[in-house]
Design a protein around this motif. Structure first.
Motif, mmCIF file in Angstrom:
data_model
loop_
_atom_site.group_PDB
_atom_site.id
_atom_site.type_symbol
_atom_site.label_atom_id
_atom_site.label_comp_id
_atom_site.label_asym_id
_atom_site.label_seq_id
_atom_site.Cartn_x
_atom_site.Cartn_y
_atom_site.Cartn_z
ATOM 1 N N PRO A 155 50.880 35.448 30.449
ATOM 2 C CA PRO A 155 50.214 36.158 29.349
ATOM 3 C C PRO A 155 48.746 35.742 29.280
ATOM 4 N N GLY A 156 47.902 36.672 28.868
ATOM 5 C CA GLY A 156 46.482 36.374 28.735
ATOM 6 C C GLY A 156 46.229 35.374 27.624
ATOM 7 N N THR A 157 45.161 34.618 27.783
ATOM 8 C CA THR A 157 44.826 33.614 26.765
ATOM 9 C C THR A 157 43.437 33.829 26.181
ATOM 10 N N ALA A 158 42.774 34.929 26.542
ATOM 11 C CA ALA A 158 41.410 35.161 26.067
ATOM 12 C C ALA A 158 41.378 35.624 24.616
ATOM 13 N N GLY A 159 42.491 36.179 24.130
ATOM 14 C CA GLY A 159 42.560 36.595 22.730
ATOM 15 C C GLY A 159 41.575 37.689 22.395
ATOM 16 N N VAL A 160 40.942 37.570 21.247
ATOM 17 C CA VAL A 160 40.047 38.611 20.759
ATOM 18 C C VAL A 160 38.784 38.738 21.608
ATOM 19 N N ASP A 161 38.511 37.756 22.443
ATOM 20 C CA ASP A 161 37.317 37.795 23.284
ATOM 21 C C ASP A 161 37.570 38.437 24.647
ATOM 22 N N ALA A 162 38.772 38.947 24.902
ATOM 23 C CA ALA A 162 39.125 39.472 26.229
ATOM 24 C C ALA A 162 38.157 40.558 26.692
ATOM 25 N N ALA A 163 37.859 41.521 25.854
ATOM 26 C CA ALA A 163 36.964 42.618 26.255
ATOM 27 C C ALA A 163 35.563 42.104 26.544
ATOM 28 N N ALA A 164 35.064 41.206 25.709
ATOM 29 C CA ALA A 164 33.722 40.648 25.912
ATOM 30 C C ALA A 164 33.663 39.844 27.210
ATOM 31 N N LEU A 165 34.711 39.095 27.515
ATOM 32 C CA LEU A 165 34.737 38.320 28.751
ATOM 33 C C LEU A 165 34.781 39.241 29.968
ATOM 34 N N GLY A 166 35.569 40.304 29.882
ATOM 35 C CA GLY A 166 35.615 41.257 30.982
ATOM 36 C C GLY A 166 34.266 41.908 31.205
ATOM 37 N N LEU A 167 33.625 42.317 30.141
ATOM 38 C CA LEU A 167 32.316 42.941 30.232
ATOM 39 C C LEU A 167 31.281 41.964 30.801
ATOM 40 N N ALA A 168 31.385 40.711 30.425
ATOM 41 C CA ALA A 168 30.434 39.705 30.894
ATOM 42 C C ALA A 168 30.550 39.465 32.397
ATOM 43 N N THR A 169 31.677 39.789 33.008
ATOM 44 C CA THR A 169 31.830 39.588 34.447
ATOM 45 C C THR A 169 31.206 40.704 35.261
ATOM 46 N N LEU A 170 30.915 41.856 34.651
ATOM 47 C CA LEU A 170 30.386 42.990 35.408
ATOM 48 C C LEU A 170 29.090 42.692 36.157
ATOM 49 N N PRO A 171 28.100 42.025 35.566
ATOM 50 C CA PRO A 171 26.890 41.711 36.349
ATOM 51 C C PRO A 171 27.203 40.834 37.563
ATOM 52 N N LEU A 172 28.122 39.910 37.414
ATOM 53 C CA LEU A 172 28.513 39.074 38.559
ATOM 54 C C LEU A 172 29.195 39.920 39.625
ATOM 55 N N TYR A 173 30.068 40.801 39.202
ATOM 56 C CA TYR A 173 30.767 41.666 40.141
ATOM 57 C C TYR A 173 29.781 42.532 40.913
ATOM 58 N N ILE A 174 28.837 43.120 40.205
ATOM 59 C CA ILE A 174 27.852 44.003 40.844
ATOM 60 C C ILE A 174 27.053 43.243 41.903
ATOM 61 N N GLN A 175 26.695 41.997 41.622
ATOM 62 C CA GLN A 175 25.886 41.220 42.554
ATOM 63 C C GLN A 175 26.695 40.607 43.701
ATOM 64 N N LEU A 176 27.958 40.259 43.443
ATOM 65 C CA LEU A 176 28.721 39.485 44.419
ATOM 66 C C LEU A 176 29.804 40.252 45.162
ATOM 67 N N ALA A 177 30.227 41.389 44.656
ATOM 68 C CA ALA A 177 31.316 42.133 45.298
ATOM 69 C C ALA A 177 30.809 42.770 46.596
ATOM 70 N N PRO A 178 31.682 42.871 47.585
ATOM 71 C CA PRO A 178 31.261 43.530 48.830
ATOM 72 C C PRO A 178 30.998 45.012 48.587
ATOM 73 N N GLY A 179 30.160 45.583 49.416
ATOM 74 C CA GLY A 179 29.867 47.009 49.312
ATOM 75 C C GLY A 179 31.070 47.849 49.682
ATOM 76 N N LEU A 180 31.048 49.084 49.267
ATOM 77 C CA LEU A 180 32.138 50.004 49.553
ATOM 78 C C LEU A 180 32.362 50.145 51.056
ATOM 79 N N HIS A 181 31.287 50.156 51.834
ATOM 80 C CA HIS A 181 31.431 50.298 53.288
ATOM 81 C C HIS A 181 32.208 49.133 53.889
ATOM 82 N N VAL A 182 32.108 47.956 53.290
ATOM 83 C CA VAL A 182 32.875 46.808 53.773
ATOM 84 C C VAL A 182 34.353 46.999 53.460
ATOM 85 N N LEU A 183 34.633 47.459 52.256
ATOM 86 C CA LEU A 183 36.020 47.652 51.849
ATOM 87 C C LEU A 183 36.680 48.776 52.644
#
Length: 74
Positions: free
Chosen positions: A27-55
């Motif tokens: 079960p998740g443990t982020a509680g009421v902050d789950a959405a904010a934590l997910g949103l906060a990861t988006l800039p990291l994902y955009i910078q660090l995730a491989p490009g579509l051509h790699v996938l």
């Protein structure tokens, strides 16, 4: 939530590929902050995730064109 985790665990075990380790659901443990934590990861994902051509393994360094004929089809 416990019922859902148990049900999913059973269903996933039925679909498991033997060479892969079993999935462990918790079960998740982020509680009421789950959405904010997910949103906060988006800039990291955009910078660090491989490009579509790699996938998609196009090999040319470019993402596949959408809605256009491939060069082989021309």
């Amino acid at each position: 939530m416990t019922y859902i985790i148990e049900w999913l665990t059973q269903r996933l075990a039925e679909l498991r590929i033997e060479e892969k380790p079993p999935v462990r659901l918790l079960p998740g443990t982020a509680g009421v902050d789950a959405a904010a934590l997910g949103l906060a990861t988006l800039p990291l994902y955009i910078q660090l995730a491989p490009g579509l051509h790699v996938l998609l393994k196009t090999g040319d360094g470019e993402a596949p064109a959408r809605g256009r004929a491939s060069s082989a089809a021309r």
